[in-house]
Design a protein around this motif. Structure first.
Motif, short mmCIF file in Angstrom:
data_model
loop_
_atom_site.label_atom_id
_atom_site.label_comp_id
_atom_site.label_asym_id
_atom_site.label_seq_id
_atom_site.Cartn_x
_atom_site.Cartn_y
_atom_site.Cartn_z
N ALA A 1 51.87 37.30 31.77
CA ALA A 1 50.52 36.20 32.18
C ALA A 1 48.99 36.96 32.26
O ALA A 1 48.45 36.11 32.61
N ILE A 2 48.60 37.83 32.41
CA ILE A 2 47.21 38.79 32.16
C ILE A 2 46.41 38.21 30.92
O ILE A 2 45.72 37.56 30.69
N GLU A 3 47.47 39.26 29.32
CA GLU A 3 47.23 38.75 28.58
C GLU A 3 47.29 37.15 28.24
O GLU A 3 46.28 36.60 27.18
N GLU A 4 47.83 36.65 28.35
CA GLU A 4 47.55 35.18 28.27
C GLU A 4 46.63 34.27 28.64
O GLU A 4 46.40 33.06 28.66
N GLY A 5 46.23 35.20 29.81
CA GLY A 5 45.28 34.48 30.63
C GLY A 5 45.38 33.33 31.77
O GLY A 5 44.98 32.45 31.99
N PHE A 6 46.67 33.68 31.89
CA PHE A 6 47.52 32.75 32.84
C PHE A 6 47.10 33.09 34.43
O PHE A 6 46.88 32.38 35.69
N ILE A 7 47.31 35.23 34.56
CA ILE A 7 46.54 34.90 36.20
C ILE A 7 45.13 35.90 35.73
O ILE A 7 45.45 36.45 34.62
N MET A 8 44.64 36.43 36.57
CA MET A 8 43.11 37.39 36.91
C MET A 8 43.56 39.08 36.53
O MET A 8 45.02 39.56 37.11
N ASP A 9 43.26 39.99 35.92
CA ASP A 9 43.12 40.63 35.94
C ASP A 9 42.47 41.25 36.62
O ASP A 9 41.45 41.75 37.01
N VAL A 10 43.11 41.77 38.25
CA VAL A 10 42.72 41.78 39.54
C VAL A 10 42.15 43.74 39.10
O VAL A 10 41.57 43.71 40.55
N LEU A 11 42.65 44.15 38.83
CA LEU A 11 42.18 45.37 38.34
C LEU A 11 41.48 45.95 37.43
O LEU A 11 40.49 46.94 37.06
N LYS A 12 40.61 45.09 36.74
CA LYS A 12 39.41 45.36 36.23
C LYS A 12 38.14 45.21 36.63
O LYS A 12 37.60 46.42 35.89
N ASN A 13 37.14 44.90 37.63
CA ASN A 13 36.61 45.37 38.11
C ASN A 13 37.44 46.06 39.82
O ASN A 13 36.86 45.35 40.99
N TYR A 14 37.16 47.47 39.84
CA TYR A 14 37.85 48.11 40.64
C TYR A 14 36.77 48.91 41.40
O TYR A 14 36.03 50.06 40.79
N THR A 15 35.87 49.00 42.52
CA THR A 15 35.27 50.16 42.96
C THR A 15 35.45 50.41 44.14
O THR A 15 36.17 50.07 45.20
N THR A 16 35.23 52.00 44.41
CA THR A 16 35.89 52.32 45.59
C THR A 16 34.87 53.04 46.32
O THR A 16 34.21 54.06 45.32
N TYR A 17 35.15 53.33 47.70
CA TYR A 17 34.45 54.25 48.41
C TYR A 17 34.95 54.65 49.13
O TYR A 17 36.32 55.27 49.39
N ALA A 18 33.92 55.82 49.77
CA ALA A 18 34.89 57.16 50.89
C ALA A 18 34.11 57.14 51.81
O ALA A 18 32.63 56.77 51.34
#
Length: 988
Positions: free
Chosen positions: A505-522
């Motif tokens: 689904a991600i590779e086809e562009g049917f859903i977004m890759d939600v882990l592509k821009n992931y920023t962590t804070y502490a």
């Protein structure tokens, strides 16, 4: 002559196959009359060969003028209702209802077969469709003269691909710019395909550059694309399979539709809410069509008593798949009688009822076959009234079935379970099975007969098929509904019947890759002692209580809310994400935190004169600032308006507490701010709220205050491709529970037998309590460790037995008797309260410093592997009470704070510089690029020591904390390594 490898050559292959192998007629462009948007001669030929008396009655073909009126009316109906509806339901002209298509016949109806063969399937190449220009479309398919499909073909051998076909549709096929192009108008043609020799994409509504094309591909190894075809072109399945007459008829009859949806929107002039109706043109995706067809075929061949697990990615259109499956299951025949009496859809989404009802009503003239059941009475009435599809909420279903009892045992059912991972606990499943099978305890049987009936009732019933849909199958779900396979070592694994993976689904562009821009804070804290004494508290309890206390402090909420508001404005709104329409969600750890965040976010938005506002969402009521409040009280509007209001300004940020984390389908959702620990299914379900595609959505963003990258990666990896249960559950685990319980010696076999005899014969409760109370009194006499072990094992048995009984063939009267006995006993056992060894802790501390620090940006990459999971864990319960580790408050605070900063800003600056410094270390960079991850981690640890040592002359405080505090060193190393390792490798 050399092989024709041109685009025209591909077109020839397609057209000749449809004509010579599939039985289509081949038309020419002049057959298509642009002023009506139909092939008038084939419409006329079809009607005269099937309904000549109607044509004579209306005089519709009596002369040119009558023909003009007839085709003008037909064209208007196509514009108003759409081609799929006109084909299915026909259209009225004067006094007659003209059938425009004859459906697929049953084997028992030769007359219907004769009429079906009169349908005219036609393929036309190079169709000139416009009165205003000479543009032509490569291929058009029509049925009885009505256009149903267009295709633009491209060819790699001439350096053009599917992308060129899509751009051609978007740039040169805009019906709003050419009103004479009736063929391109919404609904008048069911679907438009962009095709090359490798891939296929489809679009159901052409609207210029906003035309949205979706994939129609088989998938390869759990990913995008189409498999190699040893006998031809990769995409030949389109004309060899999908466009066969029977296949295309099936799609037009049972899948293609125009769905009308009403939604309330704010009138920009008046500011008042009004209902707006929106039409969606639906054509099935390949995975939806394939899954439903495979289930229907298996049901026809295997009858009832089967189970199917469908693992389709979140956002993949499960609601439509469920609708299509339910509608067609009720039409299956066993000879001349229905194979299934009713189909029951069990869901936790109330809005699925109206969605299925609306979708089904779009198919045929037959309406009112769907009913909502929220009680045994409404379910009985629905069955009595001949309702074929009954929808109920998962938590109501068990009670409905209990009330009906044996009334259903002679019926045959299809049970469709929506979001099976969350709805199939053992007791609910057992009650469902008992109700459908009719195996419940009844009068006139002895105890053994009654218990045997119940044991049988717990099994997956033989008078029903189960169709379970989920994106995230847990071990229980796989074992209960998955397809079993015997492995080489003799263990039995369970796999999904059909899958459409997250990877595809991600590779086809049917859903977004939600882990592509992931920023962590502490968060870094400093808590100080405010009392002169140094009291002792349990270290483990104290650490947990301190963290909860810090997280609810106004300073903590303020800093995080400020980061959220600043990011949303500067990185989302100011950058024009989604054309300025982007929305965000804030995921909090509880209702009080959600309310805190709501007020602080709105205060900060108002402070910066933002035009936007937040909404808070939670269930029930909660005491806040001394009074009971609901989400409606705080928001100032009813709860039912939350979803609609989130689509209207000024509302842009939705703050949630255990609500909208599943099932919330909002394509405008772009960013998520997470302040809650997320693991396994909940992590995937929550973050997947961002994955819905939208024509203006090119990326998503997650800012996480609570989780690290590895935890999130581990959660998603389980469900990235196919999820497989490695082996079946071991029933002997129940005996382990029994052994642990029997060590407490709180009951006798005679007491268990007597209680079952009385209970199942319906004696007065007064006869049961004395038996149960004997065990309760013995339990109270146990020491605390034995009480904990005994009660947790009883709960474990009650949680596990219904599941084991449902999925295995084993039968045990002893287990069934103990289940009844423990079911009554557990409610009367005293609650075991852990002693609080932190009393007075909060009163002895104060928050001195607090800093929320960005750790790094990352693209979390998942591995290209299936996931193998273990059966549900079952043990002996808790081993008893753990001894408190009493520690001085000063020591607890030192460990909790981790760092007693004198200059926190300078320390934070050096922490922020670490990634760039370590990327300058040649030994680490070489290890990261050329070695495995473990070797790179070892080199990183060595290189970090040198980097930090070289910083000693800049700020001794930070370096000393790093070098002298192993916990802090590990904390920094883990987070900096994950960030830098990914950056180095992504730059290869």
């Amino acid at each position: 002559m050399p092989t024709d490898i041109s685009e025209k050559g591909l077109e020839t292959i397609l057209v000749e196959y449809l004509r010579d192998k599939q039985g289509y007629e081949q038309g020419v462009s002049d057959d298509y009359k642009k002023q009506y948007g139909v092939d008038t001669e084939r419409v006329k030929r079809f009607i005269l060969s099937t309904q000549k008396e109607k044509a004579v009655s209306t005089g519709c073909f009596a002369n040119d003028n009558e023909e003009r009126k007839f085709f003008t009316r037909l064209s208007a109906e196509l514009t108003k209702r759409g081609v799929s509806d006109v084909l299915r339901k026909g259209f009225r002209y004067i006094s007659e209802l003209f059938d425009m298509y004859y459906p697929l016949p049953s084997e028992l109806n030769p007359t219907a077969k004769k009429y079906y063969e009169k349908n005219i399937f036609c393929v036309t190449r190079q169709l000139f469709y416009s009165a205003n220009n000479t543009d032509c479309i490569d291929v058009m398919l029509s049925l009885n003269g009505l256009p149903i499909m267009t295709m633009e073909l491209k060819n790699h051998y001439t350096d053009q691909t599917i992308e060129n076909a899509i751009k051609q549709y978007q740039n040169d096929r805009n019906p709003k710019e050419d009103t004479s192009a009736l063929l391109l108008m919404k609904k008048r043609c069911a679907v438009h395909f962009a095709v090359d020799d490798d891939l296929i994409m489809m679009c159901t509504e052409l609207c210029g550059k906003s035309s949205w094309f979706l994939p129609f591909n088989k998938g390869v190894n759990g990913g995008a694309g189409n498999p190699a075809n040893p006998t031809g072109i990769r995409t030949s399945y389109l004309w060899e399979d999908i466009l066969g007459k029977h296949s295309l008829s099936d799609i037009l009859e049972n899948y293609a539709q125009v769905v009308k949806k009403k939604k309330r929107v704010k009138d920009k002039k008046t500011g008042k809410k009004k209902d707006v109706e929106k039409e969606l043109v639906i054509w099935p995706r390949y995975h939806q069509l394939d899954a439903v067809r495979q289930m229907l075929d298996a049901t026809r061949k295997g009858g009832v008593g089967q189970k199917f697990l469908i693992q389709h990615s979140a956002g993949s259109g499960k609601s439509n798949s469920i609708t299509w499956l339910a509608y067609q299951l009720v039409g299956l025949l066993d000879g001349t009688t229905p194979l299934l009496d009713s189909v029951i859809v069990v869901t936790d989404r109330i809005n699925l009822d109206s969605q299925i009802r609306d979708n089904i009503n779009a198919f045929k003239r037959l309406k009112n076959i769907v009913e909502w059941a929220d009680s045994s009475a409404t379910l009985k009435d629905a069955l009595k009234d001949g309702k074929k599809i009954i929808i109920t909420i998962v938590h109501k279903f068990q009670y409905i079935l209990e009330a009906i009892g044996t009334d259903l045992k002679d019926k045959r059912f299809g049970i469709i379970i929506d979001e099976a991972h969350s709805s199939q606990n053992g007791s609910l499943s057992a009650k469902m099975n008992m109700g459908l099978s009719g195996n419940v305890a009844t009068d006139g049987k002895d105890l053994e007969d009654k218990l045997n009936a119940i044991i049988e009732g717990r099994k997956m019933v033989k008078n029903a098929n189960y169709y379970a849909f989920t994106a995230t199958p847990k071990a229980k779900t796989l074992e209960m509904f998955g397809t079993p396979h015997t492995k080489s070592d003799g263990e039995i694994e369970h796999t999904p019947f059909h899958e459409y993976t997250m990877k595809q689904a991600i590779e086809e562009g049917f859903i977004m890759d939600v882990l592509k821009n992931y920023t962590t804070y502490a968060s870094f804290y400093k808590i100080v002692k405010t009392v002169e004494d140094d009291p002792e508290f349990d270290k483990k309890q104290a650490q947990k209580k301190l963290r909860a206390w810090v997280e609810r402090q106004p300073e903590t909420i303020h800093q995080k809310a400020a980061i959220i508001v600043n990011h949303f404005h500067t990185m989302v709104i100011n950058k024009g994400k989604m054309g300025g329409e982007a929305r965000a969600m804030v995921v909090t750890s509880g209702i009080l935190r959600a309310i805190d965040f709501y007020y602080e976010i709105n205060r900060l938005l108002e402070e910066r004169k933002s035009p936007y506002k937040a909404i808070v969402a939670f269930s029930g009521t909660k005491e806040y600032d001394g009074k009971q409040v609901t989400e409606a009280d705080i928001n100032g509007f009813p709860s039912k308006d939350i979803e609609d209001n989130m689509e209207e300004d000024p509302y842009r940020i939705l703050v949630v507490a255990n609500k909208f984390q599943t099932g919330y389908d909002q394509p405008l959702l772009h960013s998520m701010y997470v302040d809650k620990m997320l693991t396994d299914v909940m992590a995937v379900q929550t973050l997947s709220r961002l994955n819905r595609c939208h024509p203006k959505k090119i990326d998503t963003f997650v800012l996480d205050f609570a989780n690290d990258e590895e935890t999130i990666k581990a959660a998603f990896q389980k469900y990235y491709k196919t999820t497989i249960l490695s082996r079946e559950s071991d029933p002997n685990k129940l005996n382990d529970y029994i052994s642990a319980i029997e060590e407490a010696n709180i009951y006798t076999d005679d007491e268990v037998g007597t209680l079952n005899e009385k209970y199942w014969n319906g004696v007065s409760r007064q006869e049961l309590d004395p038996i149960v109370n004997l065990a309760v009194d013995r339990f109270k006499a146990l020491d605390e460790n034995k009480q904990i072990s005994c009660k947790s094992s009883i709960k474990g048995f009650l949680r596990t037995y219904p599941f084991i009984a449902a999925v295995t063939s084993y039968k045990s009267l002893e287990w069934e008797k103990l289940n009844t006995y423990f079911m009554l006993l557990v409610h009367k056992l005293p609650k075991l309260k852990d002693e609080d060894f932190t009393s007075g802790l909060i009163e002895a501390i104060d928050l001195d410093q607090m800093q929320v620090t960005k750790l790094g940006d990352a693209k979390i990459a998942l591995e290209n592997t299936d996931a193998e999971i273990e059966p549900i864990p079952m043990g002996k319960g808790k081993g008893g009470k753990s001894e408190p580790e009493m520690t001085k408050l000063s020591d607890i605070l030192e460990q909790f704070n981790g760092i007693n900063w004198q200059n926190i800003e300078l320390a934070k600056q050096q922490l922020d510089e670490l990634p760039n410094r370590i990327k300058g270390d040649e030994a680490f960079v070489n290890a990261a690029k050329n070695s495995n991850k473990a070797t790179a981690q070892q080199q990183f640890n060595s290189s970090m020591l040198m980097v930090v040592a070289n910083m000693l002359n800049e700020n001794t405080e930070f370096c000393r904390q790093y070098l002298d505090n192993p916990d802090f060193m590990n904390f920094i190393n883990e987070r900096v390594f994950q960030n830098v390792y990914q950056q180095v490798n992504s730059a290869k």
